[in-house]
Write an enzyme that holds these catalytic residues in place. Structure first.
Site, PDB file in Angstrom:
ATOM      1  N   GLU A 101     -18.075 -51.320  37.435  1.00  0.00           N
ATOM      2  CA  GLU A 101     -16.650 -51.131  37.216  1.00  0.00           C
ATOM      3  C   GLU A 101     -15.887 -52.427  36.974  1.00  0.00           C
ATOM      4  O   GLU A 101     -14.892 -52.431  36.269  1.00  0.00           O
ATOM      5  CB  GLU A 101     -16.022 -50.369  38.392  1.00  0.00           C
ATOM      6  CG  GLU A 101     -16.251 -48.873  38.282  1.00  0.00           C
ATOM      7  CD  GLU A 101     -15.688 -48.118  39.464  1.00  0.00           C
ATOM      8  OE1 GLU A 101     -15.291 -48.773  40.459  1.00  0.00           O
ATOM      9  OE2 GLU A 101     -15.645 -46.892  39.429  1.00  0.00           O
ATOM     10  N   SER A 103     -16.972 -55.015  35.360  1.00  0.00           N
ATOM     11  CA  SER A 103     -17.518 -55.793  34.257  1.00  0.00           C
ATOM     12  C   SER A 103     -17.077 -55.330  32.882  1.00  0.00           C
ATOM     13  O   SER A 103     -17.305 -56.021  31.911  1.00  0.00           O
ATOM     14  CB  SER A 103     -19.053 -55.757  34.311  1.00  0.00           C
ATOM     15  OG  SER A 103     -19.511 -54.428  34.167  1.00  0.00           O
ATOM     16  N   CYS A 104     -16.453 -54.150  32.768  1.00  0.00           N
ATOM     17  CA  CYS A 104     -16.054 -53.681  31.447  1.00  0.00           C
ATOM     18  C   CYS A 104     -14.915 -52.697  31.576  1.00  0.00           C
ATOM     19  O   CYS A 104     -14.593 -52.233  32.665  1.00  0.00           O
ATOM     20  CB  CYS A 104     -17.239 -53.013  30.727  1.00  0.00           C
ATOM     21  SG  CYS A 104     -17.720 -51.433  31.456  1.00  0.00           S
ATOM     22  N   GLY A 105     -14.315 -52.343  30.451  1.00  0.00           N
ATOM     23  CA  GLY A 105     -13.216 -51.396  30.462  1.00  0.00           C
ATOM     24  C   GLY A 105     -13.651 -49.970  30.230  1.00  0.00           C
ATOM     25  O   GLY A 105     -12.851 -49.052  30.350  1.00  0.00           O
ATOM     26  N   LEU A 106     -14.913 -49.746  29.885  1.00  0.00           N
ATOM     27  CA  LEU A 106     -15.367 -48.399  29.571  1.00  0.00           C
ATOM     28  C   LEU A 106     -15.319 -47.474  30.775  1.00  0.00           C
ATOM     29  O   LEU A 106     -15.087 -46.281  30.633  1.00  0.00           O
ATOM     30  CB  LEU A 106     -16.802 -48.442  29.020  1.00  0.00           C
ATOM     31  CG  LEU A 106     -16.975 -49.168  27.685  1.00  0.00           C
ATOM     32  CD1 LEU A 106     -18.444 -49.179  27.293  1.00  0.00           C
ATOM     33  CD2 LEU A 106     -16.145 -48.478  26.602  1.00  0.00           C
TER      34      LEU A 106
END
Length: 257
Positions: A101, A103-106
């Site tokens: 969670e 580490s990225c916006g996805l």
């Protein structure tokens, strides 16, 4: 217990001894994996773990949850349980997602999609008689010992269709109280669709979703619902009554049967 000073509007002071509602970290572990840490009241923790697994979709039926063990540590409480069935895949996916969670916006998009997943339809049921709600409300306070001592706990109760209260669970957290009640009903092999759930909490979408996933058909809350709670209740066919008082209640969503 603590000594406190009560100050009146006229400047008078008096010493009191107050009991505070317990609030401690409770770690939930399933199949050896740390799933969540909740701030909760350390009572009925087996019910809490069982109900949490059911209302979060980690377990489909109570039999999927076994070997519940509760342990107190210096830092809080740990509740460990074993899961079987389809919930195992959801458990491992949740742990993987939580690690990613930051580490990225996805993952934010994934979480938004998860919130809008359709709920299962509730069992067909007749409308709830308002007299049953008033009868349950009249008895509930006497069955809330923690609230009576501290004035700071939520309660969730399961009531028969005539308003008789069959079970009550309390917690500092409104969601926790609901999970504890669901866990208690599961342990007793009670069918939530055969009565109604009465909650002292604000009717947020989470309370609605937990009620639906537990198999309840009717939900009554003492506070108003949010817009999303109303939408989710109507979509699932949940009978929803809110702002319940001793002499009035709002009929928000009723089944068409």
């Amino acid at each position: 217990m603590s000594k406190v000073t009560e100050v009146g509007s006229d400047g008078t002071r008096r010493s009191l001894v107050r009991e505070w509602v317990p609030e401690v970290p409770v770690a939930l572990e399933f199949n050896g994996l740390s799933y969540a840490v909740m701030m909760a009241t350390p009572a009925d923790l087996e019910d809490f773990a069982r109900g949490f697994a059911l209302t979060e979709g980690l377990a489909k039926i109570p039999a999927d949850i076994t070997d519940i063990a509760v342990a107190e540590t210096d830092l809080g409480w740990i509740v460990r349980a074993q899961l079987a069935g389809l919930g195992v895949d959801k458990l491992t996916e949740r742990v993987r997602t939580r690690v990613a969670e930051s580490s990225c916006g996805l993952c934010g998009i994934e979480n938004l999609e998860a919130v809008n997943q359709p709920l299962p339809p509730v069992p067909a049921h007749a409308a709830l008689a308002p007299e049953a709600i008033f009868a349950a409300l009249a008895k509930l306070r006497d069955l809330q010992p923690l609230t009576g001592r501290t004035g700071a706990a939520h309660a969730a109760a399961f009531c028969s269709l005539d308003g008789t209260i069959m079970a009550v669970r309390e917690d500092v957290g409104r969601h926790n109280a609901m999970d504890k009640l669901v866990g208690a009903l599961a342990a007793a092999s009670a069918n939530p669709a055969h009565g109604f759930i009465l909650s002292t909490a604000r009717c947020s979408y989470e309370i609605v979703e937990k009620a639906v996933r537990a198999g309840a058909a009717r939900l009554v809350t003492v506070s108003l619902p949010t817009s999303m709670a109303v939408e989710r209740a109507k979509a699932a066919g949940l009978g929803l009554w809110c702002l319940a008082r001793g002499d009035s209640v709002l009929q928000v969503s009723t089944p068409e049967v």
